[in-house]
Enzyme design. Structure first.
Site, PDB file in Angstrom:
ATOM      1  N   LYS A 158       0.842  -1.184   0.000  1.00  0.00           N
ATOM      2  CA  LYS A 158       0.000   0.000   0.000  1.00  0.00           C
ATOM      3  C   LYS A 158       0.885   1.243   0.000  1.00  0.00           C
ATOM      4  CE  LYS A 158      -3.918   2.113   2.427  1.00  0.00           C
ATOM      5  NZ  LYS A 158      -4.925   1.964   3.507  1.00  0.00           N
ATOM      6  N   SER A 208      -9.378   2.916   1.942  1.00  0.00           N
ATOM      7  CA  SER A 208      -8.236   3.488   1.259  1.00  0.00           C
ATOM      8  C   SER A 208      -7.306   2.443   0.651  1.00  0.00           C
ATOM      9  CB  SER A 208      -7.442   4.386   2.212  1.00  0.00           C
ATOM     10  OG  SER A 208      -6.933   3.645   3.296  1.00  0.00           O
ATOM     11  N   SER A 262     -10.908   0.916   5.884  1.00  0.00           N
ATOM     12  CA  SER A 262     -10.035   0.930   4.710  1.00  0.00           C
ATOM     13  C   SER A 262      -9.488  -0.427   4.291  1.00  0.00           C
ATOM     14  CB  SER A 262      -8.865   1.895   4.928  1.00  0.00           C
ATOM     15  OG  SER A 262      -9.319   3.222   4.910  1.00  0.00           O
TER      16      SER A 262
END
Length: 472
Positions: free
Chosen positions: A84, A158, A182
């Site tokens: 990420k 996210s 997220s």
């Protein structure tokens, strides 16, 4: 090993790791297959935003050489991963989706270092919203990530790039983080699995606010067993992290059951009347919940008393945003998206008494939830309140005709769970008649992370919803 590139890239990570370990498949073969698929398909998805093909091939060759030399290897040996883009990667660009944070760090942060130590092959980074704020993945550096199941719709966020990369077969394992959903929201939107662990299960280091229990890091995968395998590598104590749990990670990789005999299940389709949910989601999940009785569980409609959870989450999130972003906003007012500036401004208005009241309410919420789990083993609820929405929208503004107050309101099905301290797993829960994925959220008492994996796995094996892949 003889198989098509596409078939290989979509196999479970547990199978791929076993094939590499017994040298029926090489890390280089798998890495080349993933790189080829990224080159061919990621233009439609925009999940992998930084790519190091040369470095990945070199790392894969080194992984194969280590096996050939008889060296001890980790549980994820030879598996490609894209981290990420809010997780710091030594020697690789890390941006947080903002030109204000675009750097090449010197060192890995802890979760990245643990994945490297477990044997993963770093391919690149996955897309995120600007500073990971909001559950829709777009930013000024890389643009928007599309849902692999339908181009033009959101992949969530996210950790949206991570979920989309998994669903599209670009990587076999991934990791993300979860403040208000997220890991869970993009898993639901992309028909993969995401685990928000108990705070401290996966230690975050370095962290400016290391005592906070709202934001956690955790694993993602295409199957629950894959998520358990990744968790086994990234969980475990670290004395630099004050909330770190002492339990080792390795036991999470143990085989998971396929029956749930005697399990006491609470089903909360609207979290006790606290959230509005798109009726299309409720319709899908109402059918899926019946599967638990077939697996031997008893199911009752019930929900813990979540009163105060909105205020706790909203207050403490604003406090964190003020500490994190207010100074940045003063220095670069035109380079932060409005939702971040709004949230930080709320935090700047808080007093010490406000924080104290939130922490008192936080304690009372925790005690009520723990007492609820004296009567039930798990809580089931929708992961999301809405289906994947058009990428042009920053966030949904209404649900089933009910207007929403702000950019967080459409994710209250997750944000209400965050301050409870409970582990929460999003597992594929079915599809709408027109083919959009729906996620089922499995919640267990604090520290019962293994339980949500066991329950999610049994449901997954009975339904096989996760095996329905997008037609890219």
């Amino acid at each position: 090993m003889t198989t098509s590139t596409d078939e290989l890239c979509l196999r479970p990570a547990t199978e791929l790791a076993a094939l590499i370990r017994c040298q029926q498949l090489s890390a280089r073969e798998l890495t080349d297959a993933c790189l080829e698929r990224i080159e061919r398909l990621d233009g439609q998805v925009n999940a992998v935003v930084t790519l190091d093909a040369e470095g990945a091939r070199a790392a894969a060759d080194a992984a194969d050489a280590a096996l050939a030399a008889g060296e001890d290897v980790g549980p994820l040996h030879g598996l490609p991963v894209a981290h990420k883009d809010t997780h710091v990667t030594g020697g690789m660009r890390t941006t947080w989706g903002s030109p204000l944070a675009d750097t090449v760090p010197a060192d890995d942060e802890l979760v990245v270092a643990r994945l490297r130590a477990a044997g993963t092959v770093r391919i690149g980074k996955t897309n995120v919203p600007e500073f990971a704020a909001g559950s829709h993945t777009f930013n000024p550096l890389f643009g928007v990530t599309h849902n692999p199941y339908r181009h033009g719709l959101s992949a969530g966020g996210s950790s949206g790039g991570a979920a989309a990369a998994l669903a599209a077969g670009l990587v076999p394992v991934a990791e993300g983080s979860d403040f208000g959903g997220s890991l869970r929201n993009p898993a639901a939107f992309c028909n993969v699995v995401g685990l928000r662990p108990t705070p401290g299960r996966v230690p975050t280091w370095p962290a400016a606010m290391a005592w906070s229990q709202l934001s956690v890091q955790g694993p993602m995968g295409r199957t629950v067993a894959d998520v358990a395998l990744v968790l086994s590598a990234i969980a475990g104590p670290d004395r630099r992290v004050p909330i770190s749990l002492d339990d080792p990670g390795a036991p999470f990789a143990a085989p998971l059951p396929e029956r749930l005999d005697g399990l006491r299940v609470a089903w909360a389709p609207d979290l006790g009347g606290r959230v509005r949910v798109d009726p299309a989601i409720t319709a899908v999940l109402a059918e899926s919940v019946a599967v638990f009785e077939e697996l031997g569980a008893t199911v009752e409609t019930d929900c813990p008393d979540l009163s105060g959870a909105d205020d706790v989450f909203g207050t403490l999130r604003a406090w964190v945003f003020d500490a994190t972003f207010s100074d940045l906003d003063r220095r670069h007012p035109d380079q932060l998206k409005e939702s971040i500036r709004w949230n930080a401004a709320l935090g700047a208005e808080l007093t010490g008494a406000d924080i104290a009241r939130a922490e008192m309410a936080h304690t009372a919420l925790y005690e009520r939830v723990v007492a609820f789990f004296d009567r039930y083993d798990v809580l089931l609820a929708p992961t999301t309140q809405v289906l994947p929405f058009p990428v042009e929208a920053e966030y949904p503004t209404e649900i089933d005709g009910e207007p929403l107050a702000d950019y967080l309101a459409w994710m209250r099905s997750c944000t209400l769970i965050t301050p409870t301290g409970c582990p929460a797993l999003s597992v594929p829960g079915g599809f709408t008649p027109d083919g959009l994925p729906v996620g089922l959220q499995v919640v267990a008492p604090p520290r019962a992370d293994r339980r949500v994996l066991e329950v999610g796995h049994a449901f997954e094996q009975a339904t096989r919803f996760g095996e329905r892949r997008p037609s890219l």
